[in-house]
Design an enzyme around this catalytic site. Structure first.
Site, PDB file in Angstrom:
ATOM      1  N   THR A  10       1.113  -4.455   4.054  1.00  0.00           N
ATOM      2  CA  THR A  10       0.776  -4.904   5.620  1.00  0.00           C
ATOM      3  C   THR A  10       0.069  -6.402   5.375  1.00  0.00           C
ATOM      4  OG1 THR A  10      -1.426  -3.623   5.313  1.00  0.00           O
ATOM      5  CG2 THR A  10       0.672  -2.594   6.367  1.00  0.00           C
ATOM      6  N   ASP A  11      -0.553  -6.824   4.688  1.00  0.00           N
ATOM      7  CA  ASP A  11      -1.401  -8.069   4.902  1.00  0.00           C
ATOM      8  C   ASP A  11      -0.601  -8.926   5.245  1.00  0.00           C
ATOM      9  OD1 ASP A  11      -4.201  -7.112   4.735  1.00  0.00           O
ATOM     10  OD2 ASP A  11      -3.882  -6.747   2.446  1.00  0.00           O
ATOM     11  N   SER A  50       1.105  -6.981  -1.070  1.00  0.00           N
ATOM     12  CA  SER A  50       1.657  -8.028  -0.374  1.00  0.00           C
ATOM     13  C   SER A  50       0.680  -9.383  -0.378  1.00  0.00           C
ATOM     14  CB  SER A  50       1.703  -7.671   1.084  1.00  0.00           C
ATOM     15  OG  SER A  50       0.409  -7.705   1.770  1.00  0.00           O
ATOM     16  N   THR A  59       1.004  -1.259   0.175  1.00  0.00           N
ATOM     17  CA  THR A  59      -0.084  -0.034  -0.027  1.00  0.00           C
ATOM     18  C   THR A  59       0.712   1.254   0.179  1.00  0.00           C
ATOM     19  OG1 THR A  59      -1.887  -1.091   1.218  1.00  0.00           O
ATOM     20  CG2 THR A  59      -1.653   1.468   1.520  1.00  0.00           C
TER      21      THR A  59
END
Lengths: 167, 167, 167, 167
Positions: free
Chosen positions: A85-86, A56, A14
């Site tokens: 972040t995932d 990700s 992101t």
């Protein structure tokens, strides 16, 4: 405190998402950490290696192996990885056998191009953390520093928490 | 990693400078670190104590005594001080006899209200540094972390450097 | 609608104020309207003439004569003047005998470098106003368009109002 | 120059796109023109009517009829419509039989939440254009003002041009 350059490896996520009007879609673009650091009065030495340019959720085990190999091959002891972040925690775990370097993951919950993005703040946290912390693997998000083996993304609340705090 | 709130003490400086059109002057306003942290997805605990609201050239020995007394009186071990850059080092030195806390000074070379300000990045550095560093007094500026007794502001180049690097 | 380039004449003022950390002062810098228009997807033709670089309180009658001469000498019919707000009305009045051009003054109540500045919005207002309005002299501030002979700066409230509305 | 409030009708589009981290998707959010105008020192009177919250590719003929009916029903003579860029021209054409009002369409090529967005500039253009122009239907994008019946979006170059200029 340190004199070797910080090694920054970018993988997308992101933090690097941009908007293409022509297609009305969002895609992962060039590493924003490069632009952010160049526009600030930063005097710490660093080198940026753009490794991947992926959301990700699309990062594979093979990608993680390449990330591990890249970090092992660098002579530097201080490593920052920018990452979506995932699956940031999964990628951090894949580096667990690297024990002699300080490795700090960070990213952003909003694209760096957004006025309200947490990207610049998170990059600041990572730059300081990687210089201050002993060897180990860490995630810096939400103004906190987490050991890689006790952190999880609370997707519902869009924040990182220790495993024990996840409701 | 830590569970006690970070204590943030604000003293003014460029980071807090705002523009008053009615008077066409710039003055030190309310602590910008408060606004910055509130607008970000920060989950670390902190408490802000607005102590002074001064250009750092106007900070006196009496002010520094108040700062030292305030830090000694707080039960917290993790302290951030936002401060004007011109006398940041002098104020850090005035705390030299406090040896059991991690104290991190930061500020900004451009007001936080400026689009190009280093304030958010520096605040990120300070938030991470204060959690990661052992007891001691530090300055975080320009993406670097300096021990308080080996740093000086290079006014001509508008950056902080180790004493040995000042030409 | 028009095909001749818009002539933009810059004179300084708050819109162009920048911060010099080395001196801890604010000064009038290069024309921000140039940077703003270059960074936006603007396709209207324009030419920028940097005429003065002054706080508007320092603009003299001689300066205003130069401004009038410059505008009379340009072949263009569509003129934008960026100007400090304190004497913007006086400078507009000094052009009263130019009756065959559309002249639009604008500026900013906060420096364009500030995150919360009205500069970009005001520049948008001026770009549209200068294309849409008939020959005459106007001030565009606060989202309003004022004929030059019925406007005054309400210094206390930091806004422009018709003369009749000034309490 | 005018004393009646400007009527602002919002329909969604890129200008209002926001990012939802929880879902890693972008959606049309609340009208950004409201936030933009509230945060600026704007003193012109306006009223905002949030009519639709759609990507403009999803706007139907029925939606356009509702837009036409809404504009006809308002007593105001000065109307701004914020709209996605992909079908902005089609929606403007659907209002062709409204001949006694000044109607100005605008939007953004990048979401207003982006640091580099053209949203604030475009809103400035629209606010001035709607006050300065005679009755008619217009599109203000890229710093230009187009009559609704001689403009097209050049998708490849992501800009609006007169029909004759589209290669």
């Amino acid at each position: 405190m340190i004199h070797e350059p910080i090694q920054i490896i970018t993988t997308g996520g992101t933090i690097d998402k941009i908007y293409f009007d022509a297609k009305s879609t969002y895609q992962v673009g060039c590493p924003n950490i490069k632009r952010v650091l160049e526009e600030l009065p930063v005097t710490v030495d660093y080198q940026i290696t753009p490794l991947l340019q992926k959301d990700s959720l699309e990062i594979t085990d093979a990608d993680r192996q390449v990330l591990a190999d890249t970090i092992k091959a660098t002579p530097g002891q201080r490593i920052i990885v920018t990452h979506g972040t995932d699956t940031m925690v999964e990628s951090a775990m894949a580096l667990a056998d690297i024990q002699d370097k300080t490795i700090v993951f960070t990213g952003a919950l909003e694209p760096a191009m957004f006025k309200t993005s947490d990207a610049i703040f998170n990059i600041g946290c990572a730059i300081a953390a990687v210089q201050a912390l002993p060897a180990g693997i860490y995630i810096t998000m939400n103004g906190r520093i987490f050991p890689y083996d006790n952190v999880v993304k609370d997707v519902e609340n869009s924040r990182f928490v220790p495993r024990s705090e996840l409701s």
